[in-house]
Design an enzyme around this catalytic site. Sequence first.
Site, PDB file in Angstrom:
ATOM      1  N   SER A  45       0.844  -1.202   0.000  1.00  0.00           N
ATOM      2  CA  SER A  45       0.000   0.000   0.000  1.00  0.00           C
ATOM      3  C   SER A  45       0.877   1.249   0.000  1.00  0.00           C
ATOM      4  O   SER A  45       0.391   2.345  -0.238  1.00  0.00           O
ATOM      5  CB  SER A  45      -0.920   0.012   1.229  1.00  0.00           C
ATOM      6  OG  SER A  45      -0.180  -0.221   2.413  1.00  0.00           O
ATOM      7  N   ASP A  83       5.227  -7.279   2.538  1.00  0.00           N
ATOM      8  CA  ASP A  83       4.585  -7.755   1.298  1.00  0.00           C
ATOM      9  C   ASP A  83       5.608  -8.039   0.214  1.00  0.00           C
ATOM     10  O   ASP A  83       6.542  -7.238   0.010  1.00  0.00           O
ATOM     11  CB  ASP A  83       3.670  -6.657   0.741  1.00  0.00           C
ATOM     12  CG  ASP A  83       2.269  -6.713   1.297  1.00  0.00           C
ATOM     13  OD1 ASP A  83       1.837  -7.787   1.737  1.00  0.00           O
ATOM     14  OD2 ASP A  83       1.603  -5.655   1.283  1.00  0.00           O
ATOM     15  N   LYS A 111       4.467 -11.682   3.070  1.00  0.00           N
ATOM     16  CA  LYS A 111       3.043 -11.857   2.753  1.00  0.00           C
ATOM     17  C   LYS A 111       2.877 -11.866   1.244  1.00  0.00           C
ATOM     18  O   LYS A 111       3.460 -11.027   0.552  1.00  0.00           O
ATOM     19  CB  LYS A 111       2.214 -10.733   3.386  1.00  0.00           C
ATOM     20  CG  LYS A 111       0.744 -10.776   2.990  1.00  0.00           C
ATOM     21  CD  LYS A 111      -0.138  -9.938   3.891  1.00  0.00           C
ATOM     22  CE  LYS A 111      -0.219  -8.477   3.577  1.00  0.00           C
ATOM     23  NZ  LYS A 111      -0.755  -8.130   2.242  1.00  0.00           N
ATOM     24  N   GLU A 180      -9.130  -9.853   3.769  1.00  0.00           N
ATOM     25  CA  GLU A 180      -9.537  -8.457   3.518  1.00  0.00           C
ATOM     26  C   GLU A 180     -10.923  -8.411   2.892  1.00  0.00           C
ATOM     27  O   GLU A 180     -11.188  -9.125   1.901  1.00  0.00           O
ATOM     28  CB  GLU A 180      -8.507  -7.775   2.586  1.00  0.00           C
ATOM     29  CG  GLU A 180      -8.896  -6.336   2.266  1.00  0.00           C
ATOM     30  CD  GLU A 180      -7.784  -5.495   1.670  1.00  0.00           C
ATOM     31  OE1 GLU A 180      -6.627  -5.966   1.607  1.00  0.00           O
ATOM     32  OE2 GLU A 180      -8.089  -4.355   1.263  1.00  0.00           O
TER      33      GLU A 180
HETATM   34  O1  KIV Z   1      -0.491  -3.426   1.526  1.00  0.00           O
HETATM   35  C1  KIV Z   1      -1.214  -3.350   2.529  1.00  0.00           C
HETATM   36  O2  KIV Z   1      -1.246  -2.348   3.246  1.00  0.00           O
HETATM   37  C2  KIV Z   1      -2.054  -4.488   2.859  1.00  0.00           C
HETATM   38  C3  KIV Z   1      -3.102  -4.273   3.904  1.00  0.00           C
HETATM   39  C4  KIV Z   1      -4.251  -3.535   3.326  1.00  0.00           C
HETATM   40  C5  KIV Z   1      -3.535  -5.535   4.529  1.00  0.00           C
HETATM   41  O3  KIV Z   1      -1.902  -5.533   2.289  1.00  0.00           O
END
Ligand code: KIV
EC number: 2.1.2.11
Length: 270
Positions: A45, A83, A111, A180
Amino acid sequence: MMISLSDLRKFKSEGRKFSCLTCYDASMAKAMELAEVDSILIGDSLGMAIQGHDSTLPVTVDDMAYHTAAVRRGNSHAFIMTDLPFMSYATLNDALQSAKKVMQAGAQMIKIEGGAWLSESVRVLTQNGIPVCVHLGLTPQSVHVFGGYKLQARTREAADQLIADCTAVVDAGAAILLLECVPAQLGQEIAELFPNIPVIGIGAGHQTDGQVLVVQDMLGLTFGRVARFVRNFMKEQSGETAIVDAFKAYHAAVQDQSFPAPEHTFQVEL
Ligand code: KIV
């Protein structure tokens, strides 16, 4: 003391809900340490929140590693997940190389977004010492497949498909699930189905084991439309400790389950 994956499992077994926030820099990370936020997600994000793009798609592995290192330097308390960004885990070798970079930058877990089709990657990453969180439901890297950011798994059939995806990745070794934008009932069902797997929710009801929000959203720094599942924790704060106090209020509200309240959840009977 730095929180580990075993601590998150223990919190689940004790019924103690845990807090998670996205974070991308050292000073916010320090404020989260002072507020004793349990875990941090260096989310892709950051493509929107930090870089100003209109989706997460332009973010690179190097971006993720850079922000992970900054966050780790600022916080020695929280469990840190990072991520893997868009198309950085399309092949097994890509997944390994991308995960190596962010783990070496300071992540304790990576993730990835998807479902059952990730099973082989989850298995190989885990065998190589890389704990994996799988993000299911609304997965923003697939926004163009979904045709927008929408509630997922609205029917019993779709919910059962999502449960089957969770089962496949857990069988392959996934250590955390992140859901989500799914009905609250499904968030609860999945958290109860996997007693040893912490389940984190964002727009998935108050019965998941942990909650996550994008930090700009909960500080009121997202201008324009915000999702239904967001609460602004900054509104009630003032003075020079306002940001730390907002994080403390979030952590407390997650623990006592006053957040998410019914108005932040999707009530669909499945
Ligand atoms: O990238 C992010 O912030 C996310 C959250 C919305 C869980 O994956």
